[in-house]
Design a protein around this motif. Structure first.
Motif, PDB file in Angstrom:
ATOM      1  N   ASN A 120      -4.062   8.547  13.163  1.00  0.00           N
ATOM      2  CA  ASN A 120      -4.741   7.342  12.665  1.00  0.00           C
ATOM      3  C   ASN A 120      -5.466   7.597  11.347  1.00  0.00           C
ATOM      4  O   ASN A 120      -6.469   6.971  11.042  1.00  0.00           O
ATOM      5  CB  ASN A 120      -5.735   6.795  13.697  1.00  0.00           C
ATOM      6  CG  ASN A 120      -6.039   5.316  13.477  1.00  0.00           C
ATOM      7  OD1 ASN A 120      -5.183   4.549  13.042  1.00  0.00           O
ATOM      8  ND2 ASN A 120      -7.272   4.923  13.748  1.00  0.00           N
ATOM      9  N   VAL A 121      -4.940   8.523  10.562  1.00  0.00           N
ATOM     10  CA  VAL A 121      -5.487   8.799   9.234  1.00  0.00           C
ATOM     11  C   VAL A 121      -4.940   7.803   8.225  1.00  0.00           C
ATOM     12  O   VAL A 121      -5.629   7.396   7.296  1.00  0.00           O
ATOM     13  CB  VAL A 121      -5.161  10.244   8.803  1.00  0.00           C
ATOM     14  CG1 VAL A 121      -5.627  10.504   7.369  1.00  0.00           C
ATOM     15  CG2 VAL A 121      -5.825  11.241   9.751  1.00  0.00           C
ATOM     16  N   ILE A 122      -3.683   7.392   8.418  1.00  0.00           N
ATOM     17  CA  ILE A 122      -3.050   6.429   7.523  1.00  0.00           C
ATOM     18  C   ILE A 122      -2.321   5.369   8.335  1.00  0.00           C
ATOM     19  O   ILE A 122      -2.067   5.543   9.539  1.00  0.00           O
ATOM     20  CB  ILE A 122      -2.041   7.087   6.555  1.00  0.00           C
ATOM     21  CG1 ILE A 122      -0.833   7.626   7.336  1.00  0.00           C
ATOM     22  CG2 ILE A 122      -2.706   8.178   5.722  1.00  0.00           C
ATOM     23  CD1 ILE A 122       0.336   8.040   6.467  1.00  0.00           C
ATOM     24  N   SER A 123      -1.977   4.281   7.683  1.00  0.00           N
ATOM     25  CA  SER A 123      -1.034   3.298   8.216  1.00  0.00           C
ATOM     26  C   SER A 123      -0.105   2.901   7.073  1.00  0.00           C
ATOM     27  O   SER A 123      -0.456   3.063   5.897  1.00  0.00           O
ATOM     28  CB  SER A 123      -1.763   2.071   8.781  1.00  0.00           C
ATOM     29  OG  SER A 123      -2.476   1.393   7.760  1.00  0.00           O
ATOM     30  N   ILE A 124       1.084   2.395   7.420  1.00  0.00           N
ATOM     31  CA  ILE A 124       2.070   2.019   6.406  1.00  0.00           C
ATOM     32  C   ILE A 124       2.569   0.618   6.735  1.00  0.00           C
ATOM     33  O   ILE A 124       3.013   0.357   7.857  1.00  0.00           O
ATOM     34  CB  ILE A 124       3.251   3.011   6.370  1.00  0.00           C
ATOM     35  CG1 ILE A 124       2.744   4.444   6.135  1.00  0.00           C
ATOM     36  CG2 ILE A 124       4.248   2.618   5.278  1.00  0.00           C
ATOM     37  CD1 ILE A 124       3.835   5.499   6.181  1.00  0.00           C
ATOM     38  N   ASP A 125       2.466  -0.298   5.763  1.00  0.00           N
ATOM     39  CA  ASP A 125       2.905  -1.664   6.023  1.00  0.00           C
ATOM     40  C   ASP A 125       4.413  -1.805   5.797  1.00  0.00           C
ATOM     41  O   ASP A 125       5.097  -0.844   5.414  1.00  0.00           O
ATOM     42  CB  ASP A 125       2.105  -2.674   5.197  1.00  0.00           C
ATOM     43  CG  ASP A 125       2.346  -2.551   3.691  1.00  0.00           C
ATOM     44  OD1 ASP A 125       3.371  -1.964   3.281  1.00  0.00           O
ATOM     45  OD2 ASP A 125       1.502  -3.052   2.925  1.00  0.00           O
TER      46      ASP A 125
ATOM     47  N   LEU B  28      -6.232   0.819   0.462  1.00  0.00           N
ATOM     48  CA  LEU B  28      -4.810   0.499   0.337  1.00  0.00           C
ATOM     49  C   LEU B  28      -4.298   1.012  -1.001  1.00  0.00           C
ATOM     50  O   LEU B  28      -4.830   0.664  -2.055  1.00  0.00           O
ATOM     51  CB  LEU B  28      -4.591  -1.006   0.423  1.00  0.00           C
ATOM     52  CG  LEU B  28      -3.173  -1.500   0.090  1.00  0.00           C
ATOM     53  CD1 LEU B  28      -2.183  -1.036   1.148  1.00  0.00           C
ATOM     54  CD2 LEU B  28      -3.148  -3.018  -0.047  1.00  0.00           C
ATOM     55  N   ILE B  29      -3.268   1.849  -0.961  1.00  0.00           N
ATOM     56  CA  ILE B  29      -2.602   2.294  -2.185  1.00  0.00           C
ATOM     57  C   ILE B  29      -1.634   1.182  -2.581  1.00  0.00           C
ATOM     58  O   ILE B  29      -0.589   1.001  -1.950  1.00  0.00           O
ATOM     59  CB  ILE B  29      -1.867   3.627  -1.974  1.00  0.00           C
ATOM     60  CG1 ILE B  29      -2.865   4.721  -1.565  1.00  0.00           C
ATOM     61  CG2 ILE B  29      -1.119   4.037  -3.246  1.00  0.00           C
ATOM     62  CD1 ILE B  29      -2.204   6.031  -1.178  1.00  0.00           C
ATOM     63  N   ASP B  30      -1.994   0.427  -3.610  1.00  0.00           N
ATOM     64  CA  ASP B  30      -1.292  -0.805  -3.942  1.00  0.00           C
ATOM     65  C   ASP B  30      -0.052  -0.541  -4.779  1.00  0.00           C
ATOM     66  O   ASP B  30       0.131  -1.079  -5.876  1.00  0.00           O
ATOM     67  CB  ASP B  30      -2.231  -1.767  -4.674  1.00  0.00           C
ATOM     68  CG  ASP B  30      -1.656  -3.173  -4.747  1.00  0.00           C
ATOM     69  OD1 ASP B  30      -0.794  -3.493  -3.907  1.00  0.00           O
ATOM     70  OD2 ASP B  30      -2.062  -3.939  -5.633  1.00  0.00           O
ATOM     71  N   VAL B  31       0.814   0.303  -4.251  1.00  0.00           N
ATOM     72  CA  VAL B  31       2.110   0.582  -4.854  1.00  0.00           C
ATOM     73  C   VAL B  31       2.998   1.142  -3.751  1.00  0.00           C
ATOM     74  O   VAL B  31       2.556   1.952  -2.940  1.00  0.00           O
ATOM     75  CB  VAL B  31       1.997   1.579  -6.034  1.00  0.00           C
ATOM     76  CG1 VAL B  31       1.318   2.849  -5.613  1.00  0.00           C
ATOM     77  CG2 VAL B  31       3.367   1.885  -6.619  1.00  0.00           C
ATOM     78  N   ALA B  32       4.225   0.661  -3.677  1.00  0.00           N
ATOM     79  CA  ALA B  32       5.151   1.109  -2.633  1.00  0.00           C
ATOM     80  C   ALA B  32       5.970   2.289  -3.145  1.00  0.00           C
ATOM     81  O   ALA B  32       6.629   2.195  -4.178  1.00  0.00           O
ATOM     82  CB  ALA B  32       6.067  -0.031  -2.213  1.00  0.00           C
TER      83      ALA B  32
ATOM     84  N   ARG C  26       3.678   0.277   1.569  1.00  0.00           N
ATOM     85  CA  ARG C  26       2.379   0.651   1.017  1.00  0.00           C
ATOM     86  C   ARG C  26       1.549   1.379   2.072  1.00  0.00           C
ATOM     87  O   ARG C  26       1.520   0.987   3.240  1.00  0.00           O
ATOM     88  CB  ARG C  26       1.633  -0.572   0.504  1.00  0.00           C
ATOM     89  CG  ARG C  26       2.309  -1.287  -0.648  1.00  0.00           C
ATOM     90  CD  ARG C  26       1.465  -2.442  -1.161  1.00  0.00           C
ATOM     91  NE  ARG C  26       1.160  -3.389  -0.091  1.00  0.00           N
ATOM     92  CZ  ARG C  26       0.333  -4.417  -0.232  1.00  0.00           C
ATOM     93  NH1 ARG C  26      -0.265  -4.629  -1.393  1.00  0.00           N
ATOM     94  NH2 ARG C  26       0.114  -5.235   0.778  1.00  0.00           N
ATOM     95  N   ILE C  27       0.861   2.408   1.639  1.00  0.00           N
ATOM     96  CA  ILE C  27       0.074   3.248   2.542  1.00  0.00           C
ATOM     97  C   ILE C  27      -1.400   2.871   2.453  1.00  0.00           C
ATOM     98  O   ILE C  27      -1.944   2.718   1.354  1.00  0.00           O
ATOM     99  CB  ILE C  27       0.252   4.741   2.189  1.00  0.00           C
ATOM    100  CG1 ILE C  27       1.711   5.162   2.388  1.00  0.00           C
ATOM    101  CG2 ILE C  27      -0.682   5.618   3.021  1.00  0.00           C
ATOM    102  CD1 ILE C  27       2.007   6.573   1.922  1.00  0.00           C
ATOM    103  N   SER C  28      -2.034   2.744   3.614  1.00  0.00           N
ATOM    104  CA  SER C  28      -3.486   2.573   3.681  1.00  0.00           C
ATOM    105  C   SER C  28      -4.085   3.856   4.235  1.00  0.00           C
ATOM    106  O   SER C  28      -3.627   4.366   5.267  1.00  0.00           O
ATOM    107  CB  SER C  28      -3.866   1.400   4.585  1.00  0.00           C
ATOM    108  OG  SER C  28      -3.530   0.170   4.003  1.00  0.00           O
ATOM    109  N   ILE C  29      -5.064   4.391   3.537  1.00  0.00           N
ATOM    110  CA  ILE C  29      -5.752   5.595   4.009  1.00  0.00           C
ATOM    111  C   ILE C  29      -6.998   5.161   4.777  1.00  0.00           C
ATOM    112  O   ILE C  29      -7.931   4.594   4.203  1.00  0.00           O
ATOM    113  CB  ILE C  29      -6.134   6.510   2.832  1.00  0.00           C
ATOM    114  CG1 ILE C  29      -4.878   6.915   2.049  1.00  0.00           C
ATOM    115  CG2 ILE C  29      -6.851   7.758   3.349  1.00  0.00           C
ATOM    116  CD1 ILE C  29      -5.168   7.775   0.845  1.00  0.00           C
ATOM    117  N   LYS C  30      -6.984   5.439   6.073  1.00  0.00           N
ATOM    118  CA  LYS C  30      -8.100   5.036   6.928  1.00  0.00           C
ATOM    119  C   LYS C  30      -9.199   6.094   6.975  1.00  0.00           C
ATOM    120  O   LYS C  30     -10.362   5.777   7.221  1.00  0.00           O
ATOM    121  CB  LYS C  30      -7.596   4.765   8.345  1.00  0.00           C
ATOM    122  CG  LYS C  30      -6.593   3.628   8.458  1.00  0.00           C
ATOM    123  CD  LYS C  30      -6.170   3.435   9.910  1.00  0.00           C
ATOM    124  CE  LYS C  30      -5.234   2.259  10.068  1.00  0.00           C
ATOM    125  NZ  LYS C  30      -4.833   2.055  11.490  1.00  0.00           N
TER     126      LYS C  30
END
Length: 236
Positions: free
Chosen positions: A201-206, A169-173, A210-214
């Protein structure tokens, strides 16, 4: 934006820190002001104590390319040292108010000349900053906008990543426009690339952005990642 991982920064010795502190004065910085502008005479170097400073460059077509987001204990304006009639190669814009130490370039040069060991350490640190700059330009030139975005996501993960079950999780928006500024691209092109990565399905965005790199290995393989050390492959 929060502080980045300490492991992503190149630390300096207590001796060099003391020399820098001794030859500096304090200055308050305010949001949206500039510490320095690209092309102007470079007489000062700055150490950030609090706040955030964005270091960027204008491309030939007028787009802004963000190269660094600097926070506590980062040094900016450092590439002007030991050069004749130096000009700032980049611009430094304040993203959040705080305080910096201001160091006169000529005074620092005199102090370093008297301490050869510290001069070597400082030049080594400065060389690392140049390698960061060169690696980011390489990603943009060799891989285009896609490569610039993918490498930016990797650098953000190295600087602000939190390991979770689904990935990092990239902990910055960041808005798509802010990401685009890291790539000298348009917001629309970055949006298309992010949509593609989500479909793969490489990333998800909440909901907060914030972006999560899967699958960070996918990003690395697409740009021919050389697995540079963290002090090079980061966003600072």
């Amino acid at each position: 934006m929060i502080g980045s991982k300490s492991s992503a920064k190149l630390s300096i010795s207590d001796e060099l820190r003391e020399l820098l502190d001794t030859n500096s004065t304090s200055k308050t910085i305010t949001k949206d002001s500039f510490l320095f502008h690209e092309g102007l005479e470079a007489n000062e170097i700055y150490i950030i104590k609090t706040g955030l400073v964005q270091v960027s460059k204008l491309t030939a077509d007028g787009k802004e390319l963000i190269l660094r987001i600097c926070n506590q204990d980062d040094i900016v304006g450092e590439l002007s040292l030991f050069s004749d009639d130096p000009k700032y190669l980049l611009s430094g814009k304040v993203l959040s108010s705080g305080e910096v130490q201001v160091i006169n370039k000529n005074e620092l040069e005199k102090a370093l000349v008297s301490h050869s060991k510290l001069t070597f350490e400082y030049m080594r640190w400065s060389s690392t900053q140049m390698r960061k700059f060169q690696s980011k330009i390489r990603d943009l030139l060799l891989n285009g906008k896609k490569g610039a975005l993918y490498s930016t996501l990797i650098r953000l993960a190295n600087s602000y990543g939190l390991e979770q079950d689904e990935g990092t999780l990239i902990d910055v928006a960041l808005t798509n426009q802010e990401l685009a500024n890291f790539c000298a691209a348009t917001r629309e092109s970055v949006n298309r690339l992010l949509v593609k990565l989500r479909h793969l399905n490489v990333i998800s965005i909440d909901k907060s952005g914030r972006i999560s790199i899967k699958d960070i290995n996918y990003l690395k393989s697409e740009i021919g990642c050389e697995n540079c050390p963290l002090e090079i492959c980061n966003i600072n």
